[in-house]
Design a protein around this motif. Structure first.
Motif, short mmCIF file in Angstrom:
data_model
loop_
_atom_site.label_atom_id
_atom_site.label_comp_id
_atom_site.label_asym_id
_atom_site.label_seq_id
_atom_site.Cartn_x
_atom_site.Cartn_y
_atom_site.Cartn_z
N VAL A 150 0.84 -1.20 0.00
CA VAL A 150 0.00 0.00 0.00
C VAL A 150 0.87 1.25 0.00
N ILE A 151 1.90 1.26 0.84
CA ILE A 151 2.80 2.42 0.89
C ILE A 151 3.42 2.67 -0.48
N HIS A 152 3.83 1.60 -1.15
CA HIS A 152 4.44 1.73 -2.48
C HIS A 152 3.45 2.34 -3.48
N ALA A 153 2.17 1.98 -3.35
CA ALA A 153 1.17 2.47 -4.30
C ALA A 153 0.75 3.91 -4.03
N VAL A 154 0.62 4.27 -2.77
CA VAL A 154 0.09 5.61 -2.46
C VAL A 154 1.20 6.63 -2.22
N THR A 155 2.43 6.17 -2.08
CA THR A 155 3.64 7.00 -1.94
C THR A 155 3.43 8.19 -0.99
N HIS A 156 3.40 9.41 -1.54
CA HIS A 156 3.37 10.60 -0.70
C HIS A 156 2.06 10.78 0.06
N CYS A 157 1.05 9.94 -0.23
CA CYS A 157 -0.24 10.03 0.48
C CYS A 157 -0.32 9.06 1.66
N THR A 158 0.80 8.45 1.99
CA THR A 158 0.80 7.47 3.09
C THR A 158 0.25 8.07 4.38
N SER A 159 0.50 9.34 4.63
CA SER A 159 0.04 9.96 5.87
C SER A 159 -1.48 10.12 5.93
N GLU A 160 -2.16 9.83 4.81
CA GLU A 160 -3.62 10.02 4.75
C GLU A 160 -4.39 8.71 4.93
N ILE A 161 -3.70 7.60 5.13
CA ILE A 161 -4.40 6.34 5.31
C ILE A 161 -4.62 6.06 6.80
N VAL A 162 -5.52 5.13 7.08
CA VAL A 162 -5.66 4.53 8.41
C VAL A 162 -5.25 3.08 8.25
N VAL A 163 -4.55 2.53 9.23
CA VAL A 163 -4.15 1.12 9.20
C VAL A 163 -4.89 0.39 10.31
#
Length: 249
Positions: A150-163
């Motif tokens: 997921v981090i690889h796919a969303v790159t700079h938007c990683t801070s916008e996800i919830v895990v």
């Protein structure tokens, strides 16, 4: 930062039952400042109902899945833009039941997270190991692999996800990871997120896996557990509200 308590109704509900459940939750919140952010993730036919019932309330609503495709000839799929149409704030992606019963791969889950973010919907990215994987010492490798896709796919938007860390062996089984076991995995995920974004503090990491009114406080007291993804207990208003009340910021 307030914790996030997310209810996952799974394949449960009816128009009448949903109305009763949601009304009981709203009644329980009357005159109360909620201790946590809240979201209810419902089967897609009921999203319009939740939008009508919850608009203007402290409870957000979300979907239990989203398509990896933007639009087109994908019968039965629901796109991120459709979810946005119903003002969904969140979408669960990669739940272990989707991975198990629908053969979703890490790549599929990553694509779904990407689609959700592109539409302004926050993906709740589920990761977790099976009992066999835990017993063979693979827990850390498995959850890091799932999150890395997921981090690889969303790159700079990683801070916008919830895990959401959901040990597969603890979902719907009544078994729960001890607070210490859960915290250990959350700490691994926190470190992985910190290496991937300049704003790791924005990423909430939820624990899912038979969290209930009785064990929520001890789990939510752990330093890296930022909330819960709640299954069965989210179908009982009193239990869900008790979990929310256990979530000290």
């Amino acid at each position: 930062m307030k914790k996030l308590i997310a209810g996952n109704w799974k394949m449960n509900g009816s128009l009448a039952a949903n109305q009763t459940l949601v009304q009981a939750m709203l009644d329980g919140l009357q005159g109360v400042e909620p201790m946590a952010e809240m979201v209810l993730c419902a089967p897609s036919p009921y999203l319009a109902q939740l939008q009508a019932l919850l608009a203007g309330s402290p409870i957000a609503w979300g979907s239990q899945d989203v398509s990896a495709q933007e639009s087109g000839a994908f019968t039965g799929e629901i796109s991120a833009m459709m979810l946005k149409d119903f003002a969904c704030r969140y979408a669960i992606v990669g739940h272990s039941e989707r991975r198990q019963y629908h053969a979703e791969t890490d790549a599929t889950v990553a694509a779904k997270a990407q689609r959700a973010l592109a539409a302004g919907v926050t993906p709740i990215v589920c990761v977790g190991e099976t009992l066999t994987e835990r017993e063979s010492g693979q827990t850390e490798a498995v959850v890091k692999r799932q999150l890395a896709a997921v981090i690889h796919a969303v790159t700079h938007c990683t801070s916008e996800i919830v895990v959401a860390y959901e040990p597969v062996w603890a979902i719907g089984t009544g078994k729960t990871a001890t607070p210490e076991m859960a915290q250990a995995v959350h700490a691994v995920l926190r470190k992985q997120i910190a290496a991937a974004t300049q704003h790791p503090e924005r990423v909430k990491i939820l624990y899912g896996g038979s969290m209930n009114a009785a064990n929520a406080a001890s789990l939510l007291a752990q330093p890296d557990i930022d909330g819960g993804l709640i299954g069965g207990a989210s179908l009982k208003a009193a239990d869900f509200l008790q979990i929310v009340a256990s979530a000290q910021p």
